[in-house]
Design an enzyme around this catalytic site. Structure first.
Site, PDB file in Angstrom:
ATOM      1  N   GLY A 226       0.835  -1.197   0.000  1.00 31.28           N
ATOM      2  CA  GLY A 226       0.000   0.000   0.000  1.00 31.28           C
ATOM      3  C   GLY A 226       0.866   1.241   0.000  1.00 31.28           C
ATOM      4  N   THR A 230       0.945   4.823   5.090  1.00 27.98           N
ATOM      5  CA  THR A 230       0.337   3.708   5.836  1.00 27.98           C
ATOM      6  C   THR A 230       1.415   2.725   6.260  1.00 27.98           C
ATOM      7  OG1 THR A 230      -1.503   3.922   4.272  1.00 27.98           O
ATOM      8  CG2 THR A 230      -1.605   2.090   5.806  1.00 27.98           C
ATOM      9  N   GLU A 248       5.583  -3.386   0.912  1.00 29.90           N
ATOM     10  CA  GLU A 248       5.677  -3.036  -0.516  1.00 29.90           C
ATOM     11  C   GLU A 248       4.939  -1.724  -0.679  1.00 29.90           C
ATOM     12  OE1 GLU A 248       7.368  -4.663  -2.695  1.00 29.90           O
ATOM     13  OE2 GLU A 248       7.793  -6.457  -1.516  1.00 29.90           O
ATOM     14  N   GLU A 384       4.167  10.795  -5.253  1.00 29.77           N
ATOM     15  CA  GLU A 384       3.422   9.788  -6.017  1.00 29.77           C
ATOM     16  C   GLU A 384       2.012  10.304  -6.322  1.00 29.77           C
ATOM     17  OE1 GLU A 384       2.133   6.177  -4.012  1.00 29.77           O
ATOM     18  OE2 GLU A 384       2.774   5.004  -5.740  1.00 29.77           O
TER      19      GLU A 384
HETATM   20  P1  NDP Z   1      -3.243   2.417   1.455  1.00 28.05           P
HETATM   21  O1  NDP Z   1      -1.935   2.490   2.136  1.00 28.05           O
HETATM   22  O2  NDP Z   1      -4.204   3.508   1.677  1.00 28.05           O
HETATM   23  O3  NDP Z   1      -4.010   1.085   1.820  1.00 28.05           O
HETATM   24  C1  NDP Z   1      -3.461  -0.198   1.645  1.00 28.05           C
HETATM   25  C2  NDP Z   1      -4.178  -1.163   2.558  1.00 28.05           C
HETATM   26  O4  NDP Z   1      -3.899  -0.832   3.914  1.00 28.05           O
HETATM   27  C3  NDP Z   1      -5.701  -1.113   2.427  1.00 28.05           C
HETATM   28  O5  NDP Z   1      -6.235  -2.388   2.637  1.00 28.05           O
HETATM   29  C4  NDP Z   1      -6.075  -0.169   3.540  1.00 28.05           C
HETATM   30  O6  NDP Z   1      -7.394  -0.313   3.933  1.00 28.05           O
HETATM   31  C5  NDP Z   1      -5.109  -0.604   4.617  1.00 28.05           C
HETATM   32  N1  NDP Z   1      -4.865   0.375   5.662  1.00 28.05           N
HETATM   33  C6  NDP Z   1      -5.120   1.711   5.652  1.00 28.05           C
HETATM   34  N2  NDP Z   1      -4.767   2.264   6.837  1.00 28.05           N
HETATM   35  C7  NDP Z   1      -4.267   1.268   7.608  1.00 28.05           C
HETATM   36  C8  NDP Z   1      -3.717   1.206   8.932  1.00 28.05           C
HETATM   37  N3  NDP Z   1      -3.630   2.278   9.702  1.00 28.05           N
HETATM   38  N4  NDP Z   1      -3.286   0.023   9.388  1.00 28.05           N
HETATM   39  C9  NDP Z   1      -3.348  -1.078   8.615  1.00 28.05           C
HETATM   40  N5  NDP Z   1      -3.879  -1.092   7.363  1.00 28.05           N
HETATM   41  C10 NDP Z   1      -4.324   0.066   6.863  1.00 28.05           C
HETATM   42  O7  NDP Z   1      -2.894   2.241  -0.080  1.00 28.05           O
HETATM   43  P2  NDP Z   1      -3.918   2.242  -1.284  1.00 28.05           P
HETATM   44  O8  NDP Z   1      -4.930   1.177  -1.083  1.00 28.05           O
HETATM   45  O9  NDP Z   1      -4.342   3.639  -1.530  1.00 28.05           O
HETATM   46  O10 NDP Z   1      -2.981   1.733  -2.487  1.00 28.05           O
HETATM   47  C11 NDP Z   1      -2.214   2.579  -3.247  1.00 28.05           C
HETATM   48  C12 NDP Z   1      -0.778   2.554  -2.782  1.00 28.05           C
HETATM   49  O11 NDP Z   1      -0.279   1.235  -2.832  1.00 28.05           O
HETATM   50  C13 NDP Z   1       0.134   3.370  -3.678  1.00 28.05           C
HETATM   51  O12 NDP Z   1       1.011   4.121  -2.883  1.00 28.05           O
HETATM   52  C14 NDP Z   1       0.908   2.313  -4.448  1.00 28.05           C
HETATM   53  O13 NDP Z   1       2.166   2.727  -4.895  1.00 28.05           O
HETATM   54  C15 NDP Z   1       1.016   1.236  -3.433  1.00 28.05           C
HETATM   55  N6  NDP Z   1       1.282  -0.046  -4.083  1.00 28.05           N
HETATM   56  C16 NDP Z   1       2.514  -0.605  -3.944  1.00 28.05           C
HETATM   57  C17 NDP Z   1       2.823  -1.778  -4.593  1.00 28.05           C
HETATM   58  C18 NDP Z   1       4.153  -2.427  -4.422  1.00 28.05           C
HETATM   59  O14 NDP Z   1       4.252  -3.601  -4.734  1.00 28.05           O
HETATM   60  N7  NDP Z   1       5.165  -1.751  -3.944  1.00 28.05           N
HETATM   61  C19 NDP Z   1       1.839  -2.442  -5.465  1.00 28.05           C
HETATM   62  C20 NDP Z   1       0.577  -1.754  -5.522  1.00 28.05           C
HETATM   63  C21 NDP Z   1       0.308  -0.600  -4.855  1.00 28.05           C
HETATM   64  P3  NDP Z   1      -8.550   0.626   3.306  1.00 28.05           P
HETATM   65  O15 NDP Z   1      -8.399   0.610   1.838  1.00 28.05           O
HETATM   66  O16 NDP Z   1      -9.762  -0.039   3.762  1.00 28.05           O
HETATM   67  O17 NDP Z   1      -8.323   1.977   3.894  1.00 28.05           O
END
Ligand code: NDP
Length: 480
Positions: A226, A230, A248, A384
């Site tokens: 993500g 986060t 990641e 980003e």
């Molecule tokens: P987020 O960081 O917002 O969310 C990722 C996941 O974490 C979601 O399931 C989210 O839940 C959950 N989450 C949010 N807050 C918390 C917390 N405090 N504690 C634990 N879990 C939490 O990312 P996005 O979903 O917006 O995804 C986009 C991002 O992911 C971009 O920055 C992208 O670059 C990155 N990414 C990286 C990849 C890699 O392999 N390096 C591959 C794909 C994406 P919820 O959605 O319900 O808030």
């Protein structure tokens, strides 16, 4: 309205609080299902069921685990159309992308790790005639797997498959923005005969469900994909508890195009690497550096071809770009276009929301956008954006482009276009990135290490790296 259910202890159940969150279809802007608004209690129930399942699952033979996970892969393949349609409806991505990439790759992840575990071996170190060491690789227990919305089932399965294949049990949380295919997967797990409690899927908000998984004392492993912010929050919680962590995170990937490239291939692939999945792939190249000798020619051809891309209903065969994932994400992406203009950039094409007709009139569509005239170190080029927005910049020398490419806090992926093999090796070696593609993009061999450096993450997924992460090595030394 359809209510998505949690999958805990082999059953599809409602959240304990019986409260729900709206689930939007981004291509229409309409709510079409309800997501469990789970909380710590649901997570605790899931952890308890995963704990109870661990002793048996970890001692189940790898052959048996493999058969069940391969069956799951086959069921995903059998349900390709249903899953692809669900993914596109939930995420906004073109159906042809879900059909050819997301869902097939989710099945491939299960197949890859289900068969990979049959070939995984650990090391032995002989000390001449004194002793022999052998290393056991033991599954750890309950693993927390948290995944994002951009490649929903694909990234979800990329974590779950190795964790389960090697004998762990899992509590997983898909993004609340795109929960649907993980929900459908629960049904298939039951059909595949996955024993109760081995995989548990808890739906809900990140700061509730994700945070509860992260801080749960009985979840010693967290695998997260993500955003970087986060990720740092998760690290702050998990590190003092000495949890094993794989992160990641985000990227701001450079795409370096030298004068001596194969022009047509570089152009075609750059369109893809800029705008596939509406630019919402962590590996998309968002900063395009083109060597001065071909800069004008490349720019003109790039703009001309991008203007021909069709932004449309994800379910139309001829749509090249669908909707971005949510209204708030659309607003965030468009705010970067405003910022780019404030920073002195010129929008060469796009830069606006696209308003479609009919059912799609309230959907979240953005025109593919190319911006020129920005310095490499401005915010637009450092932060980003994660949408269909790229910048294009000229460069003169290898040293200069490496300095600019490496200037961000991220280091996930990079793409290099040149016909000169020596230059390709040189540049690849000097790029701060976990993954470098030369004369291609997104070519993935599942055996290779996947992950980033700097703020793009900690650790590597992919191949046996994932088995290493999801096991603890134990060295046994026997005196001869
Ligand atoms: P987020 O960081 O917002 O969310 C990722 C996941 O974490 C979601 O399931 C989210 O839940 C959950 N989450 C949010 N807050 C918390 C917390 N405090 N504690 C634990 N879990 C939490 O990312 P996005 O979903 O917006 O995804 C986009 C991002 O992911 C971009 O920055 C992208 O670059 C990155 N990414 C990286 C990849 C890699 O392999 N390096 C591959 C794909 C994406 P919820 O959605 O319900 O808030």
């Amino acid at each position: 309205m359809e209510k998505i259910k949690n999958y805990i202890n082999g059953e599809m159940i409602n959240p304990i609080s019986n409260t729900y969150i709206d689930n939007y279809n981004p291509s229409t802007g309409e709510v079409y299902s309800l997501i469990p608004d789970s909380n710590e209690e649901d997570v605790d129930l899931a952890v308890k069921s995963a704990q109870a399942a661990f002793p048996t699952w970890s001692k189940t033979s790898k052959e048996k685990r493999s058969i069940i996970l391969q069956k799951l892969a086959t069921l995903i393949e059998d349900n390709l159309d249903r899953f692809a349609e669900a993914e596109s409806k939930d995420n906004g991505k073109p159906l042809k992308l879900s059909k050819t990439v997301d869902i097939p790759r989710a099945a491939a992840n299960f197949n890859f790790y289900a068969t990979g575990v049959l070939h995984y071996a650990s090391e032995a170190h002989a000390m001449e005639d004194m002793a022999i060491n052998y290393t056991l690789r033991e599954p750890i227990g309950v693993c927390g797997c948290i995944s994002p919305w951009n490649l929903p089932l694909y990234l979800f399965s990329w974590k779950i498959a190795p964790a389960l294949a090697i004998g762990n049990t899992v509590v997983a949380k898909p993004s609340e923005v795109t929960p649907y295919t993980a929900y459908l997967l629960s049904e298939l797990c039951i059909e595949a005969g996955l024993p109760k409690g081995v995989l548990n899927i808890v739906h809900g908000l990140g700061h509730k469900v994700g945070a509860a998984i992260t801080k749960h004392p009985d979840v010693p492993v967290i695998s997260f994909t993500g955003g970087t912010i986060t990720g740092s929050e998760i690290a702050r919680t998990a590190a003092p508890m000495f949890k094993k962590l794989s992160l990641e995170l985000g990227g701001k990937n450079p795409n370096i195009i030298f004068d001596d490239c194969d022009f047509d291939k570089a152009l075609k692939t750059t369109i893809h690497s800029s705008f596939a999945n509406q630019g919402q792939i962590c590996l998309c190249g968002s900063r395009i550096f083109v060597q001065r000798g071909i800069y004008e020619k490349f720019k003109t051809a790039f703009v001309e071809k991008v203007e021909r891309l069709k932004v449309g209903n994800p379910f139309d065969e001829d749509s090249n770009l669908g909707a971005v994932v949510s209204q708030s994400h659309m607003e965030k992406v468009l705010s970067y276009v405003t910022l780019a203009e404030e920073e002195g950039g010129t929008v060469l094409t796009g830069g606006n929301q696209v308003h479609l007709d009919g059912d799609q009139k309230n959907g979240y569509y953005i025109a593919p956008t190319i911006i020129e005239g920005l310095s490499f170190d401005c915010r637009t080029n450092q932060e980003e954006i994660f949408g269909p927005v790229v910048t294009i910049m000229p460069f003169d020398t290898e040293e200069e482009v490496l300095m600019m490419a490496n200037s961000t806090k991220y280091g996930l992926a990079a793409t290099v276009w040149t016909q000169d093999v020596t230059k390709a090796h040189n540049v690849a070696a000097k790029l701060h990135a976990g993954i470098v593609w030369v004369n291609c993009w997104l070519l993935r061999d599942l055996r290779t290490p996947f992950g980033g450096v700097k703020n793009s993450g900690v650790g590597r997924e992919g191949g046996f790296n994932a088995f290493e992460f999801f096991t603890e090595p134990k060295n046994v030394c026997i005196k001869l």
